[in-house]
Each structure stands twice: as C-alpha cells, then as structure tokens.
Write an enzyme that holds these catalytic residues in place. Structure first.
Site, PDB file in Angstrom:
ATOM      1  N   GLU A 159       0.778  -1.179  -0.045  1.00 33.98           N
ATOM      2  CA  GLU A 159      -0.142   0.178  -0.141  1.00 33.98           C
ATOM      3  C   GLU A 159       0.886   1.231   0.073  1.00 33.98           C
ATOM      4  O   GLU A 159       1.795   1.405   0.635  1.00 33.98           O
ATOM      5  CB  GLU A 159      -0.933   0.097   1.416  1.00 33.98           C
ATOM      6  N   ARG A 160       0.514   2.160  -0.875  1.00 33.60           N
ATOM      7  CA  ARG A 160       1.473   3.475  -1.155  1.00 33.60           C
ATOM      8  C   ARG A 160       2.913   3.031  -1.181  1.00 33.60           C
ATOM      9  O   ARG A 160       3.931   3.866  -0.971  1.00 33.60           O
ATOM     10  CB  ARG A 160       1.229   4.143   0.065  1.00 33.60           C
ATOM     11  N   ASN A 202      -3.395  -1.510   7.732  1.00 27.46           N
ATOM     12  CA  ASN A 202      -4.810  -2.055   7.411  1.00 27.46           C
ATOM     13  C   ASN A 202      -4.468  -3.584   7.212  1.00 27.46           C
ATOM     14  O   ASN A 202      -4.122  -4.045   6.064  1.00 27.46           O
ATOM     15  CB  ASN A 202      -5.360  -1.437   5.823  1.00 27.46           C
ATOM     16  N   LYS A 279      -4.107  -0.184  14.024  1.00 29.67           N
ATOM     17  CA  LYS A 279      -5.103   1.049  13.516  1.00 29.67           C
ATOM     18  C   LYS A 279      -6.551   0.448  13.841  1.00 29.67           C
ATOM     19  O   LYS A 279      -6.808  -0.436  13.223  1.00 29.67           O
ATOM     20  CB  LYS A 279      -4.714   1.116  11.917  1.00 29.67           C
ATOM     21  N   GLU A 283     -10.842   4.750   8.996  1.00 27.85           N
ATOM     22  CA  GLU A 283     -10.930   4.292   7.583  1.00 27.85           C
ATOM     23  C   GLU A 283     -11.518   2.926   7.493  1.00 27.85           C
ATOM     24  O   GLU A 283     -10.871   2.042   6.643  1.00 27.85           O
ATOM     25  CB  GLU A 283      -9.566   4.601   7.007  1.00 27.85           C
ATOM     26  N   ARG A 328     -11.413  18.255  10.275  1.00 24.22           N
ATOM     27  CA  ARG A 328     -10.646  16.544  10.605  1.00 24.22           C
ATOM     28  C   ARG A 328      -9.301  17.189  11.280  1.00 24.22           C
ATOM     29  O   ARG A 328      -8.924  16.214  12.097  1.00 24.22           O
ATOM     30  CB  ARG A 328     -10.296  16.385   8.894  1.00 24.22           C
ATOM     31  N   LYS A 352       0.865  10.687  13.569  1.00 23.07           N
ATOM     32  CA  LYS A 352       1.673  11.187  12.491  1.00 23.07           C
ATOM     33  C   LYS A 352       2.176  12.665  12.773  1.00 23.07           C
ATOM     34  O   LYS A 352       1.684  13.319  13.685  1.00 23.07           O
ATOM     35  CB  LYS A 352       0.652  11.390  11.274  1.00 23.07           C
ATOM     36  N   ASP A 357      -2.614  14.512   7.163  1.00 23.99           N
ATOM     37  CA  ASP A 357      -2.110  13.023   6.730  1.00 23.99           C
ATOM     38  C   ASP A 357      -0.966  13.207   5.877  1.00 23.99           C
ATOM     39  O   ASP A 357      -1.133  13.251   4.566  1.00 23.99           O
ATOM     40  CB  ASP A 357      -3.236  12.648   5.785  1.00 23.99           C
ATOM     41  N   GLU A 385       4.123   9.222  -0.598  1.00 22.83           N
ATOM     42  CA  GLU A 385       2.626   9.194  -0.925  1.00 22.83           C
ATOM     43  C   GLU A 385       2.269  10.517  -1.557  1.00 22.83           C
ATOM     44  O   GLU A 385       1.503  10.607  -2.845  1.00 22.83           O
ATOM     45  CB  GLU A 385       1.745   8.730   0.130  1.00 22.83           C
ATOM     46  N   TRP A 531     -12.777  14.367   2.596  1.00 24.98           N
ATOM     47  CA  TRP A 531     -11.670  13.745   1.828  1.00 24.98           C
ATOM     48  C   TRP A 531     -11.486  14.898   0.467  1.00 24.98           C
ATOM     49  O   TRP A 531     -10.857  14.341  -0.281  1.00 24.98           O
ATOM     50  CB  TRP A 531     -12.343  12.268   1.370  1.00 24.98           C
TER      51      TRP A 531
HETATM   52  C1  BDP Z   1      -3.175   7.187   4.257  1.00 23.28           C
HETATM   53  C2  BDP Z   1      -3.110   6.432   3.078  1.00 23.28           C
HETATM   54  C3  BDP Z   1      -3.907   5.082   3.583  1.00 23.28           C
HETATM   55  C4  BDP Z   1      -3.560   4.724   4.804  1.00 23.28           C
HETATM   56  C5  BDP Z   1      -3.651   5.694   6.005  1.00 23.28           C
HETATM   57  C6  BDP Z   1      -3.164   5.294   7.059  1.00 23.28           C
HETATM   58  O1  BDP Z   1      -3.631   6.883   2.016  1.00 23.28           O
HETATM   59  O2  BDP Z   1      -3.258   4.262   2.498  1.00 23.28           O
HETATM   60  O3  BDP Z   1      -3.865   3.444   5.259  1.00 23.28           O
HETATM   61  O4  BDP Z   1      -2.855   6.802   5.601  1.00 23.28           O
HETATM   62  O5  BDP Z   1      -1.905   5.774   7.691  1.00 23.28           O
HETATM   63  O6  BDP Z   1      -2.324   8.323   3.971  1.00 23.28           O
HETATM   64  O7  BDP Z   1      -3.664   4.388   8.025  1.00 23.28           O
END
Ligand code: BDP
Length: 689
Positions: A159-160, A202, A279, A283, A328, A352, A357, A385, A531
C-alpha cells in the site's frame, strides 16, 4: 561500471587517498574481536566485505606477533586500562564508542549489537573518506524504538509503495531465505534501525495464523543478530475471523483469552517479539469503538498480555470521528486527549507528524505535548505518498527535522518534539517504509537517501540534514567534490520545491483523490466531505484558505498559547502556514511585497524553476557517472518537471476561476486549458488502490 545501486550506501568503494588507504591496511591487518556470538559473526563478515571493497584485501584476525590494529569488544571484555576510560559513560546497551588507544582503534559498547553499530559507524566514516587518525566517537541513540512500518500486504502488494512488490515473499517463507532479507537487515542495522513492522496497518488477520507465524519466525531469526525485532500489525477483529468468536469486544473474557493464547503462541516461536501496531476505528478498520469501548480499552487489553513479555503496543492516533462537520484537523486530538493517563505503560500512541495526513508540509500535530501522561510515538512517512511518489526527488531529512524541532511549548520554550519524545520513559519513531523489490529498493535512487536519513534522525534527532546528505552522497556515488557539493544543495532544497509547486503557502490536500499523485484541487465528489480538496482550500471569489482560528474551526486552540500566538494573526504567521490557518483575501499584500494571488503564482513558478535548476545541475555531471545512473535520475527529473508544470498550470488556472485576477508576468503560461487538465483521468495513476 554500471551500478544498479542494489548495495545502497554499503558500497565500500576503493579508497584512493594513499594515506587513508595505508592506515586502513594497517588497522585491518590484525583485528582482535573479544566476543563471540551471531552478531559478532556479522561484524566479521561485514569487515571482510568492506575490506575487499576499500583496499581489495582480506582482513586478518589475530595475526601473531603483530600489533593490534582494531580491537572490538564489549566493555567488560576490554583490558582494564582501556575500559576505565569509559566507565559509567554508557546509558544505552545500543550505544558505542570508537577511539584510538596508542596505535589501536578500539570499538566498544555494552552489547554486541552496540559493537555492530560501532563497526558500521567506522566503516561509514572510512567510506566517506574521513581519516582514521585520532578517531573519536561516542554515540548513543536518543530514541529507543526506531522502527520501519511496512504497509506490505500478504499478497505481495505494498500500500502506497512505489518501488515494486513487497520484499517479503510469504509464499516461499519459511523455507526460502532470500538474500534480500539479509541485505535488508544489514542496511537497517547500518543506520541504527532496530525494529520492523512486517505488515500493513490495514491488517489481514491471516498473519496471526500458525502457518504465517512460522514465516514470521524465519524472518525474526534472520533479523535478530542484526539487533532488529519484528512486530506485526494486529487486526482488532482477529478473534472473530480466526477464533470464530462472536465478538472482539476488548472487555469480553473469551476475547482476552483468545489474544492471550495467540500472544503466547507468538512468543513460543519468537521469544523477543516486539509487539503490535494497531490501526483501529479508522478508515473502516475494526476497533474497540465498535463495542462502545475506548481506544484505551482496546490498547490495554493487548498491552496487559504483552507487558510481562516485554512487548509493546503502538496504537495509532490516525482516526477521524463520525462527526463530519468537525474540522478533521481536530478529530484525533479530541478523541485521544481525554484518554491521557489511561494507557498501560507499554503502550505508545502513534501520532503522524501532522494532523491531516503526511502532506508535503503540515504544522506539527497538536497531540504532541498534549498528552503528558502518555508516551507518544512519532510516525513519519518515508514513502512519498503525497510528494510525487517514486518519480520525484524529494529529500525528506529537512522535513523530519522541521517536525522534530517544532516547539510545542508543552513544558515551556524549547519543548521540541524531539526532546519531548526523548524525555519519555518509553519512546519511538516509526517511518512508513519506501522499500520494495525494485533492484535499487526504492524506485527513485534518491529514495534511498530518505531511508538512510530516517535511520540517522531517529537515532539522533539533532542530526543535521546537510551532513546526512553529504555522507549519503559520498557513500552512494563515486564522484568529485563538486558533485557532492552541488547535489547536496539540490537535495536540501528539493522538498521545499515540491511544496512550492504542489501545496504552497500552507495549502494542503489538493491531490487527486485515491492515487494521491497529481493535482485535483477541484475534486469535490467524494462521499466524506473531508476527503475532498475543496474542503481544504475553501477558495471563493474573495478569499482562499482554511480558517482555523477562533472565527473559524478554532483548531488553533489545540496548541499552547505561545504557538497560537505565532499562528493566529494572518499578518505575522509564517507564510508557509498562512492558508493552513487563515482564509485570506486574494488582494492582501503580504510581507514579500506581493499580493496573495501573485505570491501564490510566484510559489508555483518558483517550484518549477527549482526543478529546472535541478536538471541543469544534474546534467553537469553526465561524464562523472555511469550511464544507467545518470540516465535514471535524469529521466526522472524530467518527469518531475512535467509534473511540476502540471501542478502549476492546472492549479493556477483553477484558482484563477475564483480570484478572477490576471496572471503575473513571471508566470509561465499554460498552453492547455483548465478543462483539459480536469478531463485528465489520472493519466499516471501509479500505486492506485
Ligand atoms: C493514508 C493512506 C492510506 C493509509 C492511511 C493510514 O492513504 O493508504 O492506510 O494513511 O495511515 O495516508 O492508515
């Protein structure tokens, strides 16, 4: 010779300076190593590899009748007269000291892993051409947990990830130990990284099945002697998916028992297992709130079982609430500050760097300094990303430094994030990895510098981005001093260039939705309002920017008064955060002498100009580099320039539909219309999931 850069910064290029070369020959001619274990075997092997590269000879151990050139041993094994010099100095079992004693270079530490770090440090200094005479270095990590987070899936995708498939081949593990695993561990150990989360946040519960745990065990066995612990992401609903329970409620006794059994099973195979990253309720991920429990309930349930085993829980604060009308920026703070003091001591809340993000630039996350009773872990992103992914040269050390040096004022002036982390009893920094199965590991060759910098800066948050860049360049390229100087300058300016041509003046979240690559500031079709880019820039015919002051969302109130003071006034706020906190009139005169509209155009243009300069500078060195290396970076820089122009043209055309103001002279005009850009259906779309 063509170089595929698989070796990363561990090239050990031949030393040409004869004085340095002779001194290495002398020191490598008789090495005494006083300990013996699997880590020591690695040290010896590494010295051999290095020696072959540097001086084209084998190292010699315990040469009879010859003066010791290099003495490597833990403090308790050193002769008393030498050990005395360091008595009581070490605070960490990972720290090391290197010094000269008569004609011998001594590397010492409390543990053999410390010796490994010391050895890598010495080799790095040789590689960067620093003379050995009078060498003196004492270094200890300021942060305990320096961990890569792989967002790698069990099916081999990342992912990413923009540098190929996952390096972890779950299909052939545990029987097949890819040389990559060893080289990965070497690279990490050489920059002080001591932990790795193998799986995506995830998470897929399958990783916790017996079959997969045997695969994890095989990796843990490879990584252990390098001082690297393995961690996994834990899917909160695993008791349902794997255990066939009806619930994953953290207060349910069967659920607790299921996790206790599972964790025992893990430790039976991996006695030094590091712990979990989770996590939850973010999401779409399952979590304790599904059962009306808090994040603390969820984290503590796991932490309680892990505590006697010395495992930790890294509980992510990347959550947003169901309240979509709440800015947000404010949501994680609102969720977590009320839980301060409720977490068990082996939990870190993983935050983070910024509240939205991983944007190219964000002000620091207001949670830092706001949970004094809870250890926080900083999460940085190494994979780019939102910074042009693997076609963009963006050296991120200056960004990491900006975050680590941010003053929260939590305990008065000077309460920087780096210091706050350091002062916690439990602390850590996580970096979302940019590593994949591409031959050069990171897709863009310069992506390697971000992996390198992450290691260095999580060991020492005071480390200078310039020094890190200079060292990395010398270890990566065999080239002239002019090359090192010029390219170091490019690197140091590169992230700022991306900010300017994509998210200037505090604008953020303007990227195409989903792929997060190119510009799409006009997008407003996603189901969650927050978003959509339009939610963030709020451009209208008078103003642009997100008012987060008292008269707006008041996210600013989540910071300490001294910080509020810096940012609350649109006349005095640092321009880099202007539109993050303020909704500002297009015609407002800024301290640059330009109006906001002109300044915005100026930033877009200036970012593009920077990329053009990067290309010119790179091309100066065509004859110094091997062709594949030269071409690789050259072609990517040219792609980056196209992207910069794409950002500039489409963004300025789009924002002009609100400002209705003419383009300033200096702005290079687009030969395409806004409609053209809007009709592009993500032509590149790399890494789209
Ligand atoms: C976002 C990403 C997503 C990640 C999410 C995360 O787009 O793919 O799952 O963060 O950090 O930046 O959980």
């Amino acid at each position: 010779m063509a170089d595929n850069h698989y070796k990363l910064w561990l090239n050990y290029y031949p030393i040409e300076n004869t004085i340095i070369k002779n001194s290495i020959v002398k020191h490598f001619n008789n090495i005494q190593v006083l300990n013996n274990d699997a880590t020591i075997d690695i040290i010896k092997k590494e010295l051999n590899i290095a020696s072959a590269g540097f001086i084209n000879r084998d190292v010699k151990f315990n040469t009879p009748n010859s003066e010791t050139g290099l003495l490597i041993g833990t403090l308790d094994k050193l002769p008393n007269n030498i050990a005395q010099r360091l008595d009581g100095e070490f605070k960490s079992h990972e720290g090391f000291a290197i010094f000269q004693h008569n004609n011998t270079i001594v590397i010492t530490a409390l543990s053999t892993v410390g010796l490994l770090y010391g050895t890598y440090n010495l080799l790095e200094n040789i590689g960067a051409n620093y003379p050995l005479t009078g060498v003196k270095n004492f270094s200890e990590p300021l942060i305990q947990h320096r961990i890569l987070n792989h967002w790698d899936n069990l099916n081999g995708t990342v992912e990413r990830g923009y540098s190929g498939a996952s390096i972890f081949n779950w299909h052939t593990l545990p029987d097949y130990i890819d040389q990559r695993y060893i080289d990965y561990a070497r690279a990490n150990a050489s920059i002080g990284i001591n932990g790795t989360v193998l799986t995506n946040v995830n998470s897929n519960a399958t990783i916790l099945t017996g079959t997969y745990l045997q695969k994890v065990k095989a990796l843990a066995n490879v990584f252990r002697p390098f001082g690297i612990k393995v961690y996994l992401s834990a899917r909160f609903s695993a008791p349902i998916e794997l255990g066939k329970l009806k619930t994953a409620d953290p207060l349910n006794a069967d659920v607790q028992q299921w996790w206790a059994n599972k964790i025992n099973e893990i430790y039976d195979s991996i006695p030094d297992f590091g712990g979990f990253v989770v996590k939850a309720n973010s999401e779409g991920q399952p979590g304790p709130q599904d059962y009306n429990r808090t994040h603390a309930d969820g984290a503590n349930m796991l932490a309680k079982i892990l505590l006697p085993k010395k495992g930790i829980v890294m509980w992510r604060a990347f959550v947003y609430s169901h309240e979509q009308n709440e800015d947000r920026h404010k949501q994680a703070y609102n969720e977590f500050t009320k839980l301060d003091g409720q977490f068990l001591p082996n939990v870190m809340v993983q935050v983070k760097n910024g509240a939205i993000d991983f944007m190219p630039r964000e002000p620091f996350h207001p949670l830092f300094g706001a949970m004094p009773k809870t250890p926080l872990m900083l999460e940085l992103q190494i994979t780019q990303e939102y910074l042009g992914q693997a076609t963009t040269l963006a050296y991120l050390a200056p960004m990491y430094k900006e975050v680590l040096d941010s003053d929260t004022y939590a305990e008065g002036k000077g309460s920087t994030i780096g210091k706050l982390l350091h002062n916690q009893k439990l602390n850590g920094i996580a970096g979302v990895a940019n590593i994949g199965a591409d031959i050069n590991w990171t897709g863009h060759l310069f992506g390697q510098s971000n992996w390198f910098a992450f290691g260095k800066q999580s060991w020492n948050y005071n480390a200078s981005p310039k020094e890190i860049a200079d060292t990395w360049l010398k270890l990566t390229f065999k080239a002239s001093d002019n090359f090192y100087q010029d390219i170091s300058k490019i690197m140091l300016n590169s992230r700022e260039a991306v900010v300017k041509y994509s998210n200037p003046l505090g604008l953020h979240h303007l990227m195409g939705t989903g792929h997060h690559y190119g510009p799409e500031p006009w997008a407003n079709y996603l189901p969650r309002e927050d978003w959509n880019p339009t939610y963030y820039h709020k451009a209208d015919s008078f103003d642009i920017g997100f008012n987060r002051t008292k008269t707006g969302s008041n996210a600013l109130s989540q910071y300490k008064p001294e910080v509020q003071q810096q940012w609350q006034n649109e006349d005095s706020i640092d321009l880099k955060y202007l539109l993050w906190f303020h909704h500002v009139n297009w015609n407002k005169k800024l301290n640059t002498g330009r109006t906001l509209w002109n300044e915005l155009c100026y930033q877009y243009q200036s970012g593009c100009d920077d990329v053009k300069n990067m290309i010119t500078t790179w091309q100066k060195y065509k004859n110094e580099l091997d062709m594949p290396t030269f071409n690789h970076v050259n072609m990517l820089l040219n792609i980056q320039y196209k992207e910069a122009v794409w950002w500039r043209n489409s963004s300025t055309l789009y924002f002009q539909t609100f400002s209705k103001l003419p383009f300033p002279q200096f702005l290079e005009k687009s030969d395409k219309t806004l409609e053209y850009y809007q009709s592009l259906k993500f032509p590149y779309a790399p890494g789209h999931h």
